[in-house]
Design an enzyme around this catalytic site. Structure first.
Site, PDB file in Angstrom:
ATOM      1  N   CYS A  24       0.815  -1.231   0.000  1.00  0.00           N
ATOM      2  CA  CYS A  24       0.000   0.000   0.000  1.00  0.00           C
ATOM      3  C   CYS A  24       0.842   1.273   0.000  1.00  0.00           C
ATOM      4  O   CYS A  24       0.304   2.369  -0.081  1.00  0.00           O
ATOM      5  CB  CYS A  24      -0.962   0.007   1.186  1.00  0.00           C
ATOM      6  SG  CYS A  24      -2.258  -1.247   1.023  1.00  0.00           S
ATOM      7  N   HIS A  69     -11.234  11.498  -8.535  1.00  0.00           N
ATOM      8  CA  HIS A  69     -10.186  11.439  -9.546  1.00  0.00           C
ATOM      9  C   HIS A  69      -8.975  12.276  -9.152  1.00  0.00           C
ATOM     10  O   HIS A  69      -8.353  12.948  -9.984  1.00  0.00           O
ATOM     11  CB  HIS A  69     -10.731  11.818 -10.933  1.00  0.00           C
ATOM     12  CG  HIS A  69     -11.588  10.752 -11.509  1.00  0.00           C
ATOM     13  ND1 HIS A  69     -12.910  10.609 -11.142  1.00  0.00           N
ATOM     14  CD2 HIS A  69     -11.317   9.761 -12.377  1.00  0.00           C
ATOM     15  CE1 HIS A  69     -13.417   9.573 -11.784  1.00  0.00           C
ATOM     16  NE2 HIS A  69     -12.479   9.028 -12.531  1.00  0.00           N
ATOM     17  N   GLU A 131     -13.611   1.089   1.392  1.00  0.00           N
ATOM     18  CA  GLU A 131     -12.448   1.075   0.503  1.00  0.00           C
ATOM     19  C   GLU A 131     -12.582  -0.051  -0.527  1.00  0.00           C
ATOM     20  O   GLU A 131     -12.118   0.067  -1.652  1.00  0.00           O
ATOM     21  CB  GLU A 131     -11.176   0.906   1.324  1.00  0.00           C
ATOM     22  CG  GLU A 131      -9.918   1.131   0.509  1.00  0.00           C
ATOM     23  CD  GLU A 131      -8.684   1.203   1.365  1.00  0.00           C
ATOM     24  OE1 GLU A 131      -8.310   2.320   1.757  1.00  0.00           O
ATOM     25  OE2 GLU A 131      -8.096   0.138   1.641  1.00  0.00           O
TER      26      GLU A 131
END
Length: 158
Positions: A24, A69, A131
Site C-alpha cells: 500500500c 479522480h 475502501e
C-alpha cells in the site's frame, strides 16, 4: 429526539500510505463509497431534517471538487508530491495525515462536513468509507453530543 438520514456518495481516488512498508506504499486507487449519516433535531414543514438532494449537492460537490479522480497524499510525503507535480494535468489533495480509510472518514466528519452543512440545521454524526466491497472504516461523533470522535474498521467476509 434526533432523526438521522444517510446519503451514499461514490467516487474514485488514488492514494499511497506513506511509510507503510508494504504494497500500500505504492500508488494505487479505489472505487470508494462514502456513507454520510446526518442528524437533526427539527423537521421542516415537509417533515425533513434536510432534503436528500441538498445533502447530495453539498457533500458530493465537495468530494467532486477535491477528492474524485485525485490522489490523496500525506502532508509529509514529499516524494509523492514531487512525483505528482511532474504529471500534467494531475490533481492531488494533501491531507494532514496518511490517507487511510479511517483517516479519510475522520477528515470528512471533522473538517468537511461542518463546512458544507453550515446553515442547514443538520450535522454529520458518522461517516463510513468503504475502501472495497468487503472493508470499511468509520468515524462517529460521541452520541451524547460531545465532539469526541470514535473510529473503527471492519472487514466483511474473506
Amino acid at each position: 429526539m434526533a432523526l438521522t438520514i444517510m446519503r451514499r456518495i461514490k467516487f474514485c481516488a488514488g492514494h499511497r500510505l506513506f511509510g507503510h512498508g508494504g504494497k500500500c506504499e505504492h500508488f494505487h486507487g479505489h472505487n470508494y463509497v462514502a456513507d454520510f449519516f446526518v442528524q437533526g433535531e427539527t423537521q421542516d414543514d415537509v417533515g425533513r431534517i434536510l432534503d436528500f438532494s441538498v445533502l447530495k449537492q453539498r457533500v458530493k460537490g465537495w468530494i467532486d471538487e477535491h477528492w474524485d479522480h485525485s490522489f490523496l497524499i500525506h502532508q509529509d510525503d514529499a516524494n509523492a508530491r514531487q512525483a505528482l507535480e511532474l504529471v500534467k494535468p494531475c490533481r492531488f489533495f494533501v491531507m494532514p495525515y496518511n490517507p487511510t480509510a479511517e483517516n479519510m472518514a475522520k477528515y470528512l466528519l471533522e473538517e468537511m462536513c461542518p463546512e458544507v452543512l453550515e446553515g442547514t440545521g443538520a450535522r454529520a454524526c458518522q461517516v463510513r468509507i468503504w475502501e472495497t466491497d468487503e472493508s470499511y472504516a468509520e468515524a462517529s461523533l460521541d452520541p451524547t453530543g460531545g465532539e469526541a470522535v470514535t473510529y473503527s474498521a471492519m472487514a466483511v467476509g474473506e
